[in-house]
Design a protein around this motif. Structure first.
Motif, PDB file in Angstrom:
ATOM      1  N   GLY A  33     -47.829  12.762 -20.791  1.00 36.46           N
ATOM      2  CA  GLY A  33     -46.429  12.579 -21.125  1.00 36.46           C
ATOM      3  C   GLY A  33     -45.573  12.767 -19.893  1.00 36.46           C
ATOM      4  N   ILE A  34     -44.444  12.098 -19.885  1.00 35.23           N
ATOM      5  CA  ILE A  34     -43.492  12.241 -18.789  1.00 35.23           C
ATOM      6  C   ILE A  34     -42.123  12.477 -19.405  1.00 35.23           C
ATOM      7  N   GLU A  35     -41.374  13.347 -18.757  1.00 37.69           N
ATOM      8  CA  GLU A  35     -40.004  13.613 -19.173  1.00 37.69           C
ATOM      9  C   GLU A  35     -39.130  13.519 -17.936  1.00 37.69           C
ATOM     10  N   LEU A  36     -38.146  12.648 -17.986  1.00 36.90           N
ATOM     11  CA  LEU A  36     -37.205  12.463 -16.887  1.00 36.90           C
ATOM     12  C   LEU A  36     -35.850  12.999 -17.338  1.00 36.90           C
ATOM     13  N   THR A  37     -35.256  13.864 -16.530  1.00 33.48           N
ATOM     14  CA  THR A  37     -33.964  14.448 -16.862  1.00 33.48           C
ATOM     15  C   THR A  37     -32.993  14.180 -15.725  1.00 33.48           C
ATOM     16  N   LEU A  38     -31.779  13.764 -16.087  1.00 34.71           N
ATOM     17  CA  LEU A  38     -30.751  13.538 -15.083  1.00 34.71           C
ATOM     18  C   LEU A  38     -29.394  13.897 -15.663  1.00 34.71           C
ATOM     19  N   HIS A  39     -28.460  14.172 -14.787  1.00 34.93           N
ATOM     20  CA  HIS A  39     -27.108  14.518 -15.214  1.00 34.93           C
ATOM     21  C   HIS A  39     -26.452  13.271 -15.810  1.00 34.93           C
ATOM     22  N   GLU A  40     -25.640  13.478 -16.832  1.00 38.12           N
ATOM     23  CA  GLU A  40     -25.011  12.333 -17.493  1.00 38.12           C
ATOM     24  C   GLU A  40     -24.120  11.529 -16.550  1.00 38.12           C
ATOM     25  N   ASN A  41     -23.505  12.170 -15.565  1.00 36.41           N
ATOM     26  CA  ASN A  41     -22.665  11.424 -14.608  1.00 36.41           C
ATOM     27  C   ASN A  41     -23.488  10.400 -13.831  1.00 36.41           C
ATOM     28  N   HIS A  57     -29.314  12.512 -25.419  1.00 40.64           N
ATOM     29  CA  HIS A  57     -28.154  12.897 -24.629  1.00 40.64           C
ATOM     30  C   HIS A  57     -27.670  14.246 -25.146  1.00 40.64           C
ATOM     31  N   ASN A  58     -27.805  15.276 -24.333  1.00 39.72           N
ATOM     32  CA  ASN A  58     -27.317  16.600 -24.674  1.00 39.72           C
ATOM     33  C   ASN A  58     -25.922  16.730 -24.078  1.00 39.72           C
ATOM     34  N   LYS A  59     -24.918  16.538 -24.919  1.00 43.20           N
ATOM     35  CA  LYS A  59     -23.535  16.548 -24.434  1.00 43.20           C
ATOM     36  C   LYS A  59     -23.092  17.944 -24.001  1.00 43.20           C
ATOM     37  N   ASN A  60     -23.647  18.984 -24.615  1.00 45.82           N
ATOM     38  CA  ASN A  60     -23.274  20.350 -24.237  1.00 45.82           C
ATOM     39  C   ASN A  60     -23.737  20.679 -22.820  1.00 45.82           C
ATOM     40  N   GLN A  61     -24.979  20.292 -22.485  1.00 43.85           N
ATOM     41  CA  GLN A  61     -25.509  20.548 -21.144  1.00 43.85           C
ATOM     42  C   GLN A  61     -25.235  19.403 -20.182  1.00 43.85           C
ATOM     43  N   ARG A  62     -24.708  18.299 -20.716  1.00 41.97           N
ATOM     44  CA  ARG A  62     -24.366  17.107 -19.935  1.00 41.97           C
ATOM     45  C   ARG A  62     -25.600  16.512 -19.251  1.00 41.97           C
ATOM     46  N   LEU A  63     -26.722  16.473 -20.019  1.00 43.23           N
ATOM     47  CA  LEU A  63     -27.979  15.941 -19.510  1.00 43.23           C
ATOM     48  C   LEU A  63     -28.468  14.785 -20.359  1.00 43.23           C
ATOM     49  N   VAL A  64     -29.115  13.826 -19.709  1.00 43.46           N
ATOM     50  CA  VAL A  64     -29.805  12.730 -20.384  1.00 43.46           C
ATOM     51  C   VAL A  64     -31.286  12.929 -20.126  1.00 43.46           C
ATOM     52  N   THR A  65     -32.081  12.921 -21.193  1.00 42.62           N
ATOM     53  CA  THR A  65     -33.521  13.136 -21.087  1.00 42.62           C
ATOM     54  C   THR A  65     -34.251  11.940 -21.666  1.00 42.62           C
ATOM     55  N   ILE A  66     -35.226  11.439 -20.925  1.00 42.03           N
ATOM     56  CA  ILE A  66     -36.057  10.316 -21.367  1.00 42.03           C
ATOM     57  C   ILE A  66     -37.489  10.813 -21.421  1.00 42.03           C
ATOM     58  N   GLN A  67     -38.145  10.606 -22.555  1.00 45.38           N
ATOM     59  CA  GLN A  67     -39.533  11.027 -22.733  1.00 45.38           C
ATOM     60  C   GLN A  67     -40.378   9.819 -23.102  1.00 45.38           C
ATOM     61  N   ALA A  68     -41.628   9.826 -22.644  1.00 44.74           N
ATOM     62  CA  ALA A  68     -42.557   8.734 -22.972  1.00 44.74           C
ATOM     63  C   ALA A  68     -43.984   9.221 -22.813  1.00 44.74           C
ATOM     64  N   ASN A  69     -44.890   8.555 -23.506  1.00 40.91           N
ATOM     65  CA  ASN A  69     -46.326   8.738 -23.289  1.00 40.91           C
ATOM     66  C   ASN A  69     -46.752   7.709 -22.244  1.00 40.91           C
ATOM     67  N   LEU A  70     -47.616   8.128 -21.326  1.00 38.00           N
ATOM     68  CA  LEU A  70     -48.124   7.215 -20.305  1.00 38.00           C
ATOM     69  C   LEU A  70     -49.593   6.936 -20.577  1.00 38.00           C
ATOM     70  N   HIS A  71     -49.943   5.665 -20.572  1.00 40.40           N
ATOM     71  CA  HIS A  71     -51.326   5.251 -20.793  1.00 40.40           C
ATOM     72  C   HIS A  71     -51.898   4.734 -19.476  1.00 40.40           C
ATOM     73  N   TYR A  72     -53.063   5.285 -19.109  1.00 43.33           N
ATOM     74  CA  TYR A  72     -53.712   4.917 -17.859  1.00 43.33           C
ATOM     75  C   TYR A  72     -55.023   4.177 -18.082  1.00 43.33           C
ATOM     76  N   THR A  73     -55.727   4.440 -19.162  1.00 45.39           N
ATOM     77  CA  THR A  73     -57.045   3.830 -19.355  1.00 45.39           C
ATOM     78  C   THR A  73     -56.897   2.346 -19.648  1.00 45.39           C
ATOM     79  N   GLY A  74     -57.753   1.560 -19.004  1.00 42.72           N
ATOM     80  CA  GLY A  74     -57.739   0.117 -19.203  1.00 42.72           C
ATOM     81  C   GLY A  74     -56.670  -0.611 -18.411  1.00 42.72           C
ATOM     82  N   ASN A  75     -55.894   0.107 -17.624  1.00 40.45           N
ATOM     83  CA  ASN A  75     -54.858  -0.536 -16.825  1.00 40.45           C
ATOM     84  C   ASN A  75     -55.459  -1.091 -15.540  1.00 40.45           C
ATOM     85  N   ASP A  76     -54.944  -2.221 -15.128  1.00 43.21           N
ATOM     86  CA  ASP A  76     -55.276  -2.747 -13.818  1.00 43.21           C
ATOM     87  C   ASP A  76     -54.399  -2.037 -12.800  1.00 43.21           C
ATOM     88  N   LYS A  77     -54.867  -1.982 -11.579  1.00 41.95           N
ATOM     89  CA  LYS A  77     -54.062  -1.396 -10.510  1.00 41.95           C
ATOM     90  C   LYS A  77     -52.827  -2.254 -10.320  1.00 41.95           C
TER      91      LYS A  77
END
Length: 118
Positions: A38-46, A84-104
């Motif tokens: 899993g990957i979680e990307l967090t950045l400020h809403e600005n 979007h957490n408006k109180n903390q002013r953060l945007v968070t994106i979460q996803a599952n990453l799949h690696y098996t069977g992928n080509d380079k």
């Protein structure tokens, strides 16, 4: 009024200043859960709203895809969620990453990487 995102997937050599600032301002966290990476990307809403007009799944997929390309990561994101957490002013994106069977993934070298390809 319906706001649309400003751009689609941005080729690495066509990033604008705001796009690069946003990608440079992301805090990344990776986890392994239930056999998935899993990957979680967090950045400020600005930073987010410098590039996008609203919070939606399409923008989240675009950000995570651009981030993975920029990181030269071969994972394929699925189950992308954005919060979007408006109180903390953060945007968070979460996803599952799949690696098996992928080509380079073939990434075009960038000049600032100082890589010389024959």
């Amino acid at each position: 009024m319906i706001c649309k995102p400003r751009s689609k997937l941005i080729p690495l050599n066509n990033y604008q200043k705001g796009d690069m600032l946003m990608l440079n301002s992301i805090l990344e966290r990776r986890i392994m859960k239930d056999g998935f990476y899993g990957i979680e990307l967090t950045l400020h809403e600005n930073e987010y709203f410098m590039v996008y007009d609203n919070i939606n799944q399409e923008n989240a997929r675009e950000i995570i895809n651009n981030y993975l390309v920029r990181s030269q990561d071969d994972g394929r994101p699925e189950d992308v969620q954005i919060k979007h957490n408006k109180n903390q002013r953060l945007v968070t994106i979460q996803a599952n990453l799949h690696y098996t069977g992928n080509d380079k993934t073939d990434y075009t070298p960038r000049l600032h990487d100082y890589i010389h390809h024959e």
